[in-house]
Scaffold this motif. Structure first.
Motif, short mmCIF file in Angstrom:
data_model
loop_
_atom_site.label_atom_id
_atom_site.label_comp_id
_atom_site.label_asym_id
_atom_site.label_seq_id
_atom_site.Cartn_x
_atom_site.Cartn_y
_atom_site.Cartn_z
N PHE A 29 0.78 8.73 -0.82
CA PHE A 29 1.43 9.65 -1.74
C PHE A 29 1.60 11.03 -1.13
CE2 PHE A 29 -0.45 6.34 -4.27
CZ PHE A 29 0.48 6.11 -5.26
N GLN A 30 2.52 11.77 -1.72
CA GLN A 30 2.81 13.12 -1.25
C GLN A 30 1.57 14.01 -1.31
OE1 GLN A 30 6.02 14.90 -3.35
NE2 GLN A 30 6.05 16.74 -2.11
N SER A 31 0.82 13.91 -2.42
CA SER A 31 -0.39 14.73 -2.55
C SER A 31 -1.61 13.98 -2.02
CB SER A 31 -0.61 15.10 -4.01
OG SER A 31 -0.85 13.94 -4.77
N VAL A 75 -12.76 1.78 -1.34
CA VAL A 75 -12.36 1.42 -2.71
C VAL A 75 -11.41 0.22 -2.76
CG1 VAL A 75 -11.02 2.21 -4.70
CG2 VAL A 75 -12.85 3.62 -3.80
N PRO A 76 -10.26 0.27 -2.05
CA PRO A 76 -9.33 -0.87 -2.19
C PRO A 76 -9.95 -2.18 -1.72
CG PRO A 76 -8.56 0.68 -0.50
CD PRO A 76 -9.72 1.33 -1.18
N ARG A 84 -6.52 4.69 3.99
CA ARG A 84 -6.77 3.94 2.77
C ARG A 84 -5.69 2.87 2.55
NH1 ARG A 84 -7.03 6.86 -2.98
NH2 ARG A 84 -4.88 7.19 -2.43
N ASP A 124 5.62 8.05 0.18
CA ASP A 124 6.40 8.96 -0.65
C ASP A 124 6.23 10.39 -0.12
OD1 ASP A 124 7.87 10.14 -2.57
OD2 ASP A 124 6.58 9.61 -4.25
N ALA A 149 0.86 -1.18 0.00
CA ALA A 149 0.00 0.00 0.00
C ALA A 149 0.89 1.22 0.00
CB ALA A 149 -0.89 0.01 1.23
N MET A 150 0.41 2.27 -0.64
CA MET A 150 1.26 3.44 -0.78
C MET A 150 0.53 4.69 -0.33
SD MET A 150 3.70 4.04 -3.95
CE MET A 150 4.61 5.52 -4.30
N ALA A 180 -3.45 11.88 -3.00
CA ALA A 180 -4.12 11.19 -4.11
C ALA A 180 -5.43 10.52 -3.69
CB ALA A 180 -3.18 10.17 -4.75
N LEU A 181 -6.23 11.20 -2.90
CA LEU A 181 -7.56 10.68 -2.57
C LEU A 181 -8.47 10.94 -3.77
CD1 LEU A 181 -7.77 12.17 1.01
CD2 LEU A 181 -7.26 9.82 0.40
N TYR A 182 -9.47 10.05 -3.96
CA TYR A 182 -10.39 10.26 -5.06
C TYR A 182 -11.27 11.46 -4.72
CZ TYR A 182 -8.81 5.55 -5.95
OH TYR A 182 -8.03 4.45 -6.15
N PRO A 183 -11.18 12.54 -5.51
CA PRO A 183 -11.84 13.78 -5.12
C PRO A 183 -13.35 13.70 -5.15
CG PRO A 183 -10.82 14.00 -7.29
CD PRO A 183 -10.40 12.67 -6.75
N HIS A 184 -13.91 12.75 -5.92
CA HIS A 184 -15.37 12.71 -6.07
C HIS A 184 -16.01 11.77 -5.06
CE1 HIS A 184 -13.63 9.47 -8.36
NE2 HIS A 184 -14.79 8.85 -8.35
#
Lengths: 296, 397
Positions: free
Chosen positions: B81-83, B98-99, B164, B176, B78-79, B85-89
């Motif tokens: 991320f720096q931003s 989701v996973p 997540r 990251d 599992a990763m 990266a969540l699903y915005p919608h």
């Protein structure tokens, strides 16, 4: 203060002239659709006309008594529009064609745009150059070959002929690709880590994030094909059941020796109304979409 | 729970080689940081480990299984991320689901609308909700479930991103630079939380950062990377006190280690600017060297007690409350040094005034001109550094 006052006045004057030029044809269209023939000819009655009942001479010629043929102008114009031409059928055709075109365009454009913006493969830049090149080809230049092809496969005078040539929208691919470039790669990486396939990523991640851009594209696509006169004129030869609204309008004009402006403008108003209403509903999101694609 | 092994990983983008044969052995349950300046290849290495980027050559093994051609989702990592990266919608809850949905529901059950009619879906969804609830409780984000990522603060988004990653119970976590978008205070706080999370989960963590403080505070071991190579892979203490390479010494530690030009004499004596000579003997042939001195291993006073000192001019005093950092110029050589000292000593040093710096207990790390470490004769050699160091004298050359 004074100087800026004059400057502002000047600016507004220029803008007002612009507004008048843009609005005038619409104003006349709506106004004529409400007036009686004599008011149209004498250019009297203001915007909505006096709505004085008048005698429909065509109705009298058919042998009806005058009292039965006395009608109010606005009612007469719209009733004639709907009764003398299968206007609802035209509108339905318009909806079927534009919605099908838009949906298939999205189905094609999203995966293409995703591949062109987020996947790395040999020749990607060449493919994208070809996409840009296709933007430059005017449809009128390839209309004849397209017509011949469709006629060879026997598709002339069908919904398919109206829809198929437009299903691959190069503009759509380009617009969505530009939008996808602004979506961070990390979001796609995250989806891959979560176990989504590339197709799921397109439909479950990219599509929802691209809704504003898609709305912008929808307006362009729907307006262009709703109003298109050229292509339906080419591939629909005579079968009235397949007429789209602009073809119907042309047909109606032909029927009525070009003098009956009232009902004609009523048809025009009816044809334009769905687009105007759709735009008003989608206006906020549409502008969001435009600014979003323009900003980043 | 798994070991992670990277063997001789190489990667080029066009003609630039970003990874030049990197090998790492990460033990089960270990917290390893990949640290280095931006562009050193650490993020690329993490992506290769995750399977998001293919390597040009070399092997990636997770739990002893080589996974070179296995898709990211099948690697069971599992990763974060720096931003984030969540699903915005999607709402926070949907993001966390989701996973799990992708793993536990089959294709039919995932269909929108129709999927709800599939038998067995309700039980599965029930179990998924239970896992999500458990995770949100651990991370204390239970009251955010109905919100969308756009309505969360940076810290909250960070927690959701960690959540997540957690719900899947992966064999290893990859992170990251997960803290680099947070403000300083929150970063320090989250540092402690992530370290705590690692202790609770006892899972392998691979953590990429450019912040040496994050690496030092959280890791079991640190891999210091530069220019596509791992310069040293060792515990935080060892990397800090016993750097194998000059670049490691300069990168780790804040403020930076002082480096001065010096010379290694024939008897093993090292001297540096101002004629300052260290009492210890170093192993190596005569050569020009770089002498590294940590600010806290130095002392400063208007006059050195034993006469052996580097004469300097005080240029700036940095007040940290508990300590002072004194910035000083070494004569006319153009070198500056930073010394940590106590407030009352700092007060006795006037700005632009003359002072003297000396090394407490002769603690210096010496590097040859090719950045390798030269050990003192009486020094214990670092385990990880042994093969990189010049030992025995001159043998490595």
């Amino acid at each position: 203060m004074m100087r800026s006052g004059i400057g502002e006045t000047f600016k507004h004057l220029v803008l007002l002239i612009g507004v008048v030029i843009v609005i005038a044809p619409f104003y006349m269209m709506v106004s004529y659709s409400l007036k009686s023939p004599s008011e149209i000819q004498t250019n009297s009655g203001g915007f909505a006309g006096s709505q004085q009942p008048f005698v429909d001479e065509y109705c009298v010629k058919l042998g009806n008594p005058e009292t039965a043929c006395t009608v109010r102008p606005a009612v007469y114009n719209y009733v004639t529009a709907f009764s003398k031409a299968p206007l609802l059928r035209y509108l339905l055709n318009g909806v079927v064609v534009t919605v099908s075109i838009f949906l298939i365009q999205v189905v094609v454009a999203l995966p293409c745009a995703y591949a062109l913006s987020k996947l790395t493969f040999y020749g990607r830049d060449v493919v994208f150059s070809l996409v840009l090149f296709c933007l430059l080809i005017p449809v009128h230049a390839i209309a004849l070959p397209l017509y011949i092809m469709l006629s060879k496969v026997g598709l002339i005078n069908s919904y398919a002929a109206l829809i198929v040539p437009w299903t691959i929208s190069v503009f759509g691919i380009f617009l969505m690709r530009q939008f996808f470039l602004t979506v961070p790669d990390e979001l796609i990486d995250a989806a891959r880590m979560d176990g989504m396939s590339e197709f799921s990523i397109v439909w479950r991640v990219m599509l929802p994030t691209a809704v504003p851009a898609l709305l912008a594209f929808a307006i362009f696509s729907v307006v262009a094909h709703w109003n298109d006169y050229f292509w339906p004129r080419v591939v629909i030869t005579g079968n009235q059941d397949l007429f789209t609204p602009p073809l119907g309008l042309r047909d109606f004009r032909g029927d009525l020796d070009g003098n009956d402006y009232g009902p004609m403008m009523a048809i025009a108003t009816v044809i334009v109304t769905p687009l105007v209403v759709a735009f008003l509903i989608a206006q906020r999101r549409f502008i969001e979409g435009i600014t979003l694609t323009g900003m980043k | 729970m798994a070991t992670v092994t990277l063997r001789n990983i190489r990667k080029s983008f066009g003609t630039t080689e970003v990874l030049k044969g990197v090998s790492l052995d990460i033990a089960d349950g270990e917290f390893v940081s990949l640290v280095g300046p931006s562009g050193c290849g650490k993020s690329t290495l993490l992506k290769i480990l995750a399977g998001l980027e293919p390597q040009n050559s070399g092997d990636v093994a997770i739990g002893g299984r080589v996974v070179n051609h296995i898709r990211p989702s099948r690697r069971d990592l599992a990763m974060v991320f720096q931003s984030y990266a969540l699903y915005p919608h999607l709402t926070v809850e949907e993001n966390l689901m989701v996973p799990l949905k992708l793993r536990r529901l089959n294709r039919m059950e995932r269909l929108p609308g129709l999927g709800h009619l599939m038998p067995g879906r309700r039980q599965k969804m029930h179990r998924i909700r239970a896992v999500v609830e458990e995770t949100t409780e651990t991370l204390k984000i239970g009251d955010l479930l109905a919100r969308k990522p756009g309505q969360l603060s940076g810290g909250q988004r960070q927690r959701v991103a960690v959540g997540r990653a957690m719900v899947r119970k992966p064999v290893a976590f990859l992170m990251d630079e997960p803290l680099s978008n947070l403000d300083a205070a929150l970063r320090v706080h989250m540092r402690a939380e992530i370290a705590e999370l690692h202790r609770d989960l006892a899972t392998t963590f691979v953590y990429v950062t450019h912040d040496q403080a994050e690496a030092l505070t959280m890791s079991d071991r640190i891999a210091v990377m530069m220019d596509g190579e791992v310069l040293q892979f060792a515990s935080p203490d060892e990397v800090y006190h016993d750097p194998a390479d000059l670049r490691v010494a300069q990168f780790i530690g804040s403020p930076k280690m002082n480096t001065l030009p010096g010379a290694l004499g024939s008897g093993g004596a090292v001297s540096t600017v101002g004629g300052y000579t260290f009492a210890r003997a170093f192993d190596g042939p005569p050569q020009t060297v770089t002498v590294g001195l940590r600010p806290e291993h130095l002392a400063i006073a208007p006059k050195a007690p034993n006469g052996r000192a580097i004469p300097v001019t005080v240029r700036h005093k940095e007040n940290l409350g508990s300590d002072f950092f004194i910035h000083a110029n070494v004569g006319d050589t153009g070198h500056t040094m930073i010394v940590r000292t106590e407030p009352h000593t700092a007060q006795s040093l006037p700005l632009q005034g003359a002072a003297e710096i000396w090394s407490v207990e002769d603690r210096a790390v010496v590097f040859s001109s090719d950045n390798r470490r030269i050990y003192a004769s009486d020094e214990l050699r670092g385990i990880g550094a042994a093969d990189l160091a010049l030992a025995p004298a001159g043998a490595a050359q």
